[in-house]
Design an enzyme around this catalytic site. Structure first.
Site, PDB file in Angstrom:
ATOM      1  N   CYS A 135      72.290 -16.681 -13.012  1.00 43.12           N
ATOM      2  CA  CYS A 135      73.166 -17.637 -13.687  1.00 43.12           C
ATOM      3  C   CYS A 135      74.360 -16.953 -14.353  1.00 43.12           C
ATOM      4  O   CYS A 135      75.263 -17.632 -14.847  1.00 43.12           O
ATOM      5  CB  CYS A 135      72.390 -18.447 -14.713  1.00 43.12           C
ATOM      6  N   TYR A 192      73.122 -20.952 -20.930  1.00 40.00           N
ATOM      7  CA  TYR A 192      72.126 -19.982 -20.478  1.00 40.00           C
ATOM      8  C   TYR A 192      72.775 -18.758 -19.835  1.00 40.00           C
ATOM      9  O   TYR A 192      72.411 -17.614 -20.132  1.00 40.00           O
ATOM     10  CB  TYR A 192      71.186 -20.666 -19.500  1.00 40.00           C
TER      11      TYR A 192
END
Length: 332
Positions: free
Chosen positions: A122, A151
């Site tokens: 991510c 995140y």
């Protein structure tokens, strides 16, 4: 009084952390300490010959207690989940930065020799993941930075923290960028589950309830690679054993669409379900895959468990959980 230990696994009550504790026991690593914010009765895997502690690692004192007397530290602790969770809980994901910041500082001050940080794909820039037919992501593709909001930014910041602790304090760190880890003994319901576990659960529910229908988030054309937990553990331990600083992609190169993921699980279950596409649900980037050029060069290895092989084991475990006990919301 807390005894010294050889290895500390933070997030030891979670999915990856629990498997790491089990693997370290198999390797006869020595004294192991597992730490998690949940009480041990709520851990996915717990072992009586391991020192099991419940600590809130967002606090300085808890981190100092967790690493006291340790030689190596693995940090898997994070407030996270699948796309549905990270899309709607960006602040909670960002607050995980407290864990790694306090933990790496405590580890350095306690004389820990090696520190492992579990990062994520991510961190990769969104503009390199706009098409399902993407070019696999190399480590340098994280910059210029534009990671997954919340995140991804936390993971990228913590990667930089590890790098600068190594540069400024000569503190040995290892950073692995995981690509969608899955397997047994993890979350499969409750909102924090990731795609492989969610699809397994939905197929099993359709079988058990007789609905013969499955909801898919997005149009099913988004692409991902998924790494089985055994490969995750092997790559992580090879990095620590050899002192590889990273960041290093640790992920499978077997790219599939979400529709193909459903095809595989349906094949394992021996069913064919009607598909209902929820186009308003979170679906993440359009495409993401791991370029394993660097890990092959550095370690002479890359993940090799096929998606069908890993999903067969995962499906069997989730099926057993669902048919032998009432469904309950499981938190990661």
């Amino acid at each position: 009084m807390m005894r010294g230990c050889d290895v500390v696994v933070c997030g030891g009550g979670g999915f990856i952390g629990g498997h790491m504790v089990a693997e370290l026991r198999r390797r006869k690593t020595g004294k192991i300490r597992a730490v998690d914010s949940k009480p041990p009765d709520d851990w996915y895997q717990r072992f009586d010959d391991v020192e099991n502690l419940t600590l809130d690692l967002r606090t300085v004192d808890a981190c100092a207690e967790a690493v006291r007397g340790a030689r190596e530290v693995f940090n898997f602790a994070a407030d996270m989940g699948g796309m549905g969770f990270i899309e709607h809980n960006k602040a909670l994901c960002m607050l995980t930065v407290l864990i790694n910041t306090h933990l790496i500082t405590a580890a350095r001050d306690a004389g820990v020799k090696k520190f492992f940080f579990a990062s994520s794909a991510c961190v990769y820039a969104a503009d390199k993941q706009t098409s399902p037919d993407l070019i696999a992501l190399k480590e340098e593709d994280a910059y210029p930075a534009m990671p997954e909001d919340g995140y991804g930014w936390e993971k990228l910041f913590s990667e930089r923290m590890c790098r600068h602790f190594t540069e400024d304090f000569r503190f040995q760190t290892c950073v692995a960028r995981y690509h969608n880890v899955y397997g047994p003994h993890g979350t499969y319901e409750g909102g924090r589950e990731k795609a492989p576990a969610a699809i397994c659960r939905k197929v099993i529910e359709a079988e058990l309830n007789g609905t013969n229908e499955i909801e898919i988030w997005g149009d099913g054309q988004q692409t991902r690679s998924f790494m089985y937990i055994d490969d995750c553990l092997k790559g992580s331990l090879m990095m620590m054993d050899r002192g590889i600083p990273g960041p290093l992609n640790v992920g499978s190169t077997e790219l599939v669409t979400i529709n193909q993921l459903v095809d595989i699980v349906e094949g394992i279950a021996g069913v064919k379900l009607k598909r209902r596409y929820n186009l308003s649900a979170p679906k993440g980037v359009n495409g993401r895959n791991s370029d394993n050029t660097l890990i092959q060069r550095v370690l002479g290895w890359q993940p090799s468990v096929t998606l069908r092989e890993g999903l067969t084991k995962t499906y069997a475990w989730i099926h057993e959980q669902m048919v032998t006990k009432p469904a309950t919301a499981v938190a990661s």
